[in-house]
Write a protein that holds these residues in place. Structure first.
Motif, short mmCIF file in Angstrom:
data_model
loop_
_atom_site.label_atom_id
_atom_site.label_comp_id
_atom_site.label_asym_id
_atom_site.label_seq_id
_atom_site.Cartn_x
_atom_site.Cartn_y
_atom_site.Cartn_z
N VAL A 220 -0.33 1.73 17.94
CA VAL A 220 0.68 1.14 18.80
C VAL A 220 1.50 0.17 17.96
CG1 VAL A 220 1.09 -0.29 20.83
CG2 VAL A 220 -0.79 1.35 20.84
N LYS A 221 2.81 0.42 17.94
CA LYS A 221 3.73 -0.44 17.20
C LYS A 221 4.85 -0.85 18.14
CE LYS A 221 3.29 2.08 12.83
NZ LYS A 221 4.04 2.84 11.82
N PRO A 222 5.34 -2.06 17.99
CA PRO A 222 6.49 -2.45 18.81
C PRO A 222 7.73 -1.68 18.35
CG PRO A 222 5.93 -4.20 17.28
CD PRO A 222 4.88 -3.15 17.13
N VAL A 223 8.50 -1.24 19.31
CA VAL A 223 9.74 -0.53 19.03
C VAL A 223 10.87 -1.28 19.73
CG1 VAL A 223 11.01 1.64 19.32
CG2 VAL A 223 8.56 1.69 18.87
N TYR A 224 11.89 -1.56 18.97
CA TYR A 224 13.03 -2.28 19.53
C TYR A 224 14.23 -1.35 19.56
CZ TYR A 224 9.97 -6.15 18.36
OH TYR A 224 8.89 -6.99 18.27
N GLY A 225 14.99 -1.44 20.60
CA GLY A 225 16.17 -0.60 20.72
C GLY A 225 17.28 -1.34 21.44
N ALA A 226 18.48 -0.86 21.25
CA ALA A 226 19.63 -1.46 21.91
C ALA A 226 20.66 -0.37 22.15
CB ALA A 226 20.23 -2.56 21.06
N SER A 227 21.50 -0.61 23.13
CA SER A 227 22.60 0.30 23.38
C SER A 227 23.76 -0.48 23.99
CB SER A 227 22.17 1.43 24.32
OG SER A 227 21.85 0.91 25.58
N ILE A 228 24.91 0.09 23.87
CA ILE A 228 26.10 -0.53 24.45
C ILE A 228 26.44 0.23 25.71
CG2 ILE A 228 28.54 -1.04 24.09
CD1 ILE A 228 27.93 -1.04 21.06
N SER A 229 26.60 -0.49 26.80
CA SER A 229 26.90 0.17 28.07
C SER A 229 28.28 0.83 28.00
CB SER A 229 26.86 -0.83 29.23
OG SER A 229 27.94 -1.73 29.12
N ILE A 230 28.49 1.81 28.82
CA ILE A 230 29.74 2.55 28.82
C ILE A 230 30.93 1.63 29.10
CG2 ILE A 230 31.03 4.36 30.02
CD1 ILE A 230 28.39 5.83 30.39
#
Length: 101
Positions: free
Chosen positions: A82-92
């Protein structure tokens, strides 16, 4: 001289061999059965994929977190971590605002 496609079709069917029509009918039925079988297998695969995603993304990490374990190995050498996963996105809407400027 006029062309009547409807009469030509009826004439060609009347002249067609009955065995050919039976064979064509059998092949169309076979195709339909294969398409039904394919759709059924596709649904089965989607369910299996979902089950895998639930186990690998929710059940196992939750259990490992509760047990305070970050790595786990089986006797055959297979294991999970188990590893931390970070993510991001820009809303439309934010993307549209950026391009509107």
């Amino acid at each position: 001289m006029s062309i009547n496609l409807e009469e030509d079709k009826i004439d060609s069917l009347a002249n067609a061999n009955t065995n050919d029509i039976k064979e064509l009918s059998d092949q169309v039925i076979k195709l339909r059965n294969l398409e039904d079988k394919f759709a059924s297998k596709e649904e089965e695969l989607k369910k299996l994929k979902n089950d895998i995603d639930v186990l690998s993304g929710d059940v196992i990490p939750t259990m490992m977190t509760e047990m305070n374990i970050s790595k786990f190995s089986l006797s055959d050498g297979a294991g999970v971590e188990v590893k931390p996963v970070y993510g991001a996105s820009i809303s439309i809407t934010k993307k549209e605002e950026r391009y509107d400027k």
